[in-house]
Design an enzyme around this catalytic site. Sequence first.
Site, PDB file in Angstrom:
ATOM      1  N   CYS A  87       0.847  -1.201   0.000  1.00  0.00           N
ATOM      2  CA  CYS A  87       0.000   0.000   0.000  1.00  0.00           C
ATOM      3  C   CYS A  87       0.885   1.255   0.000  1.00  0.00           C
ATOM      4  O   CYS A  87       1.643   1.447  -0.939  1.00  0.00           O
ATOM      5  CB  CYS A  87      -0.981  -0.031   1.174  1.00  0.00           C
ATOM      6  SG  CYS A  87      -2.366   1.113   0.929  1.00  0.00           S
ATOM      7  N   HIS A 192      -3.680  -4.881  -0.509  1.00  0.00           N
ATOM      8  CA  HIS A 192      -3.263  -5.502   0.751  1.00  0.00           C
ATOM      9  C   HIS A 192      -3.288  -7.018   0.606  1.00  0.00           C
ATOM     10  O   HIS A 192      -4.353  -7.615   0.683  1.00  0.00           O
ATOM     11  CB  HIS A 192      -4.211  -5.081   1.879  1.00  0.00           C
ATOM     12  CG  HIS A 192      -4.009  -3.673   2.309  1.00  0.00           C
ATOM     13  ND1 HIS A 192      -3.179  -3.324   3.343  1.00  0.00           N
ATOM     14  CD2 HIS A 192      -4.504  -2.515   1.827  1.00  0.00           C
ATOM     15  CE1 HIS A 192      -3.176  -2.016   3.486  1.00  0.00           C
ATOM     16  NE2 HIS A 192      -3.978  -1.492   2.583  1.00  0.00           N
ATOM     17  N   GLU A 194      -2.448  -9.188   2.713  1.00  0.00           N
ATOM     18  CA  GLU A 194      -2.912  -9.793   3.965  1.00  0.00           C
ATOM     19  C   GLU A 194      -4.425  -9.688   4.129  1.00  0.00           C
ATOM     20  O   GLU A 194      -4.987 -10.233   5.064  1.00  0.00           O
ATOM     21  CB  GLU A 194      -2.184  -9.161   5.157  1.00  0.00           C
ATOM     22  CG  GLU A 194      -2.652  -7.776   5.580  1.00  0.00           C
ATOM     23  CD  GLU A 194      -2.131  -6.625   4.734  1.00  0.00           C
ATOM     24  OE1 GLU A 194      -1.608  -6.868   3.633  1.00  0.00           O
ATOM     25  OE2 GLU A 194      -2.268  -5.466   5.178  1.00  0.00           O
TER      26      GLU A 194
END
Lengths: 212, 253
Positions: A87, A192, A194
């Site tokens: 990001c 992202h 994750e």
Amino acid sequence: MSTVLVDFAGGNLHSAQKAFERMAAEVGGGPVTVSADPDVVASADRLVLPGDGAFAACRSALDDCPGLPEALRQAVEVEGHPLLGICVGMQLLASVGYEYETAEGFGWIPGAIRRIAPSDPALKIPHMGWNDLVVERAHPVMEGVATGDHAYFVHSYQMEVERPADRLAHVDYGGPVTAIVAHDTVVGTQFHPEKSQATGLRLIANFLSWRP
Amino acid sequence: MLKTRIIPCLDVADGRVVKGVNFLDLRDAGDPVEQARVYDAAGADELCFLDIHATHENRGTMYDLATRTAEHCFMPLTIGGGVRTVEDVRNLLLAGADKVSFNSAAVANPDVLTEAAMRFGSQCIVCAIDAKTVAPGRWEIFTHGGRKPTGIDAVTFARTAVEKGAGEILLTSMDRDGTKAGFNIALTRAISDAVEVPVIASGGVGTLDHLVEGVRDGGASAVLAASIFHFGTYTIAEAKAHMAAAGIPMRMQ
């Protein structure tokens, strides 16, 4: 092999840490720690640079950690350790950012961070949600990630790369928005991983197994 | 192309889901983390936990929930209910939330949105608006779980919230909430047209057509629903297939 998530802003690294720990356990990637200590960063085999919020604010938070920018430069430019920016952490890989105020990035991926300007004015900013990747170039961290796979984005600014070869994938949002970049041992994802379920975990596993 | 999001919302009190659910495959149907895992596997695009009591004493329970959810679900999580200060935001983000939703506190003091956005970025600051129809084409904001009228126009406030730093609006129609009569489309459209940021439509979903209407007619970027999913009336996959068939871009698995 050890991985350090660089915690320069005291942000939300919990989910990122859990995702990296889980995939490190699967691929034998070694321990995962969170730290802003330059000595810990210097001793890591690979680094993850996260980042949330405005570019300039992230840059100054990084600079406020004594010795940290130098440790990152040493690790990448001299040692050639793999680094993954996520990001705003990915945006910090660029030369310069123009969010609110002008601030310098590390310049590892030549380019600038500018506000997304969709051709269709009805498109909302931030660009928030799941978008499908268009893969432009093969790369070890992209193994098993294909055009049409979705990733989770939340951002208002994007990276415009100077060298088209540095862009591995983009998404469409009233025009192309840079999604994944890479050059030498540095990789970055605007989305992202994750938070991107199976696709994101795959990319994390690839990064943890990558031996550039 | 960016996809429209489906967001199941869990009402939580003292660490337990309040509205009953009838997922068959849960050992503990009252545990929010177990339900979050089911929604994660089912292809939900985000999750939302709403702390409906949000007393100071049970805050720690919410942090624990966020932490446990983030260990198992690698998808975006929004937490709201009782968020008052920048410190509340920080604690929830550190615990594992990705976005934090202000409601009453932002009405009382919109500057808290600016403070939070300056510190953590507007991408993680949601402003929840509970609006009730007071005249045709006019909606007023109510706070404190919908009990307290404010006299503030909902469209005007939505603009203010975004100017102050909110990166997303979670819009609940109090007229429709719990009725299964569908979203308040005029309200959703008015707010969606008034702000540049994404709007999540909430309140009133009873059928899959209602989800389509919220996006197609209301202009919402995402739809939030609780009971139609919790009670197993529809699955996430059925909802996505229905919306895709209506021409709405969805992330299919």
